[in-house]
Design a protein around this motif. Structure first.
Motif, mmCIF file in Angstrom:
data_model
loop_
_atom_site.group_PDB
_atom_site.id
_atom_site.type_symbol
_atom_site.label_atom_id
_atom_site.label_comp_id
_atom_site.label_asym_id
_atom_site.label_seq_id
_atom_site.Cartn_x
_atom_site.Cartn_y
_atom_site.Cartn_z
ATOM 1 N N THR A 108 3.191 -25.389 31.670
ATOM 2 C CA THR A 108 4.615 -25.127 31.559
ATOM 3 C C THR A 108 5.091 -25.164 30.109
ATOM 4 O O THR A 108 6.261 -24.999 29.873
ATOM 5 N N SER A 109 4.189 -25.403 29.183
ATOM 6 C CA SER A 109 4.573 -25.488 27.778
ATOM 7 C C SER A 109 4.786 -24.089 27.190
ATOM 8 O O SER A 109 3.892 -23.240 27.218
ATOM 9 N N TRP A 110 5.964 -23.876 26.645
ATOM 10 C CA TRP A 110 6.250 -22.606 25.995
ATOM 11 C C TRP A 110 5.435 -22.444 24.720
ATOM 12 O O TRP A 110 5.079 -21.339 24.335
ATOM 13 N N PHE A 111 5.150 -23.550 24.075
ATOM 14 C CA PHE A 111 4.350 -23.480 22.851
ATOM 15 C C PHE A 111 2.934 -22.971 23.137
ATOM 16 O O PHE A 111 2.354 -22.255 22.333
ATOM 17 N N PHE A 112 2.384 -23.357 24.275
ATOM 18 C CA PHE A 112 1.061 -22.868 24.641
ATOM 19 C C PHE A 112 1.087 -21.360 24.859
ATOM 20 O O PHE A 112 0.203 -20.640 24.405
ATOM 21 N N ARG A 113 2.102 -20.894 25.543
ATOM 22 C CA ARG A 113 2.224 -19.448 25.783
ATOM 23 C C ARG A 113 2.425 -18.683 24.479
ATOM 24 O O ARG A 113 1.839 -17.614 24.279
ATOM 25 N N ILE A 114 3.245 -19.242 23.602
ATOM 26 C CA ILE A 114 3.466 -18.613 22.304
ATOM 27 C C ILE A 114 2.157 -18.574 21.520
ATOM 28 O O ILE A 114 1.820 -17.562 20.888
ATOM 29 N N LYS A 115 1.393 -19.661 21.578
ATOM 30 C CA LYS A 115 0.124 -19.712 20.862
ATOM 31 C C LYS A 115 -0.841 -18.657 21.382
ATOM 32 O O LYS A 115 -1.532 -18.000 20.600
ATOM 33 N N LEU A 116 -0.898 -18.471 22.686
ATOM 34 C CA LEU A 116 -1.786 -17.456 23.249
ATOM 35 C C LEU A 116 -1.387 -16.054 22.816
ATOM 36 O O LEU A 116 -2.244 -15.227 22.498
ATOM 37 N N VAL A 117 -0.104 -15.789 22.780
ATOM 38 C CA VAL A 117 0.371 -14.474 22.326
ATOM 39 C C VAL A 117 0.029 -14.269 20.853
ATOM 40 O O VAL A 117 -0.436 -13.204 20.455
ATOM 41 N N LEU A 118 0.236 -15.310 20.049
ATOM 42 C CA LEU A 118 -0.082 -15.205 18.629
ATOM 43 C C LEU A 118 -1.582 -15.023 18.406
ATOM 44 O O LEU A 118 -1.998 -14.270 17.519
ATOM 45 N N LEU A 119 -2.412 -15.698 19.205
ATOM 46 C CA LEU A 119 -3.858 -15.507 19.106
ATOM 47 C C LEU A 119 -4.253 -14.080 19.451
ATOM 48 O O LEU A 119 -5.125 -13.493 18.804
ATOM 49 N N ALA A 120 -3.606 -13.517 20.463
ATOM 50 C CA ALA A 120 -3.888 -12.124 20.821
ATOM 51 C C ALA A 120 -3.478 -11.188 19.679
ATOM 52 O O ALA A 120 -4.199 -10.235 19.359
ATOM 53 N N LEU A 121 -2.341 -11.461 19.052
ATOM 54 C CA LEU A 121 -1.894 -10.645 17.920
ATOM 55 C C LEU A 121 -2.835 -10.784 16.725
ATOM 56 O O LEU A 121 -3.104 -9.804 16.023
ATOM 57 N N ALA A 122 -3.356 -11.997 16.498
ATOM 58 C CA ALA A 122 -4.314 -12.193 15.411
ATOM 59 C C ALA A 122 -5.607 -11.416 15.685
ATOM 60 O O ALA A 122 -6.188 -10.822 14.778
ATOM 61 N N GLY A 123 -6.044 -11.403 16.934
ATOM 62 C CA GLY A 123 -7.221 -10.619 17.290
ATOM 63 C C GLY A 123 -6.985 -9.137 17.121
ATOM 64 O O GLY A 123 -7.847 -8.402 16.629
ATOM 65 N N GLY A 168 1.168 -24.173 13.965
ATOM 66 C CA GLY A 168 2.449 -24.799 14.314
ATOM 67 C C GLY A 168 2.668 -24.856 15.815
ATOM 68 O O GLY A 168 3.135 -25.877 16.350
ATOM 69 N N ALA A 169 2.326 -23.783 16.500
ATOM 70 C CA ALA A 169 2.479 -23.774 17.957
ATOM 71 C C ALA A 169 1.517 -24.766 18.596
ATOM 72 O O ALA A 169 1.858 -25.434 19.578
ATOM 73 N N GLY A 170 0.318 -24.876 18.044
ATOM 74 C CA GLY A 170 -0.640 -25.846 18.564
ATOM 75 C C GLY A 170 -0.131 -27.273 18.414
ATOM 76 O O GLY A 170 -0.317 -28.103 19.306
ATOM 77 N N ARG A 171 0.505 -27.554 17.306
ATOM 78 C CA ARG A 171 1.091 -28.885 17.108
ATOM 79 C C ARG A 171 2.254 -29.103 18.064
ATOM 80 O O ARG A 171 2.485 -30.216 18.520
ATOM 81 N N GLY A 172 2.994 -28.046 18.355
ATOM 82 C CA GLY A 172 4.135 -28.165 19.260
ATOM 83 C C GLY A 172 3.736 -28.461 20.697
ATOM 84 O O GLY A 172 4.514 -29.061 21.454
ATOM 85 N N ILE A 173 2.525 -28.073 21.084
ATOM 86 C CA ILE A 173 2.067 -28.320 22.451
ATOM 87 C C ILE A 173 2.059 -29.814 22.741
ATOM 88 O O ILE A 173 2.424 -30.248 23.840
ATOM 89 N N ALA A 174 1.672 -30.608 21.779
ATOM 90 C CA ALA A 174 1.557 -32.050 21.999
ATOM 91 C C ALA A 174 2.917 -32.736 22.149
ATOM 92 O O ALA A 174 3.014 -33.795 22.777
#
Length: 68
Positions: free
Chosen positions: A1-16, A60-66
């Protein structure tokens, strides 16, 4: 349910996607960059900046997950 996790996944896809576009775009002319006076093409510099910015936000998003 963490929005930061979802944001991180989207950013990882964009980096790829950024790496994929760089590999099959600007990197094809890498042999022309061997000259010391040559400047990397604008598309390569843009890909480099995009990569740096994306990875900073990924961290930053990874830190926000915690915390959220």
């Amino acid at each position: 349910t963490s929005w930061f996790f979802r944001i991180k996944l989207v950013l990882l896809a964009l980096a790829g996607l950024n790496a994929f576009i760089f590999q099959f775009g600007a990197y094809r002319q890498v042999a022309a960059w061997d000259d010391a006076a040559a400047v990397a093409p604008r598309s390569a510099r843009l890909a480099a900046w995009a990569s740096l910015i994306l990875w900073a936000f990924i961290v930053g998003a990874g830190r926000g997950i915690a915390y959220y």
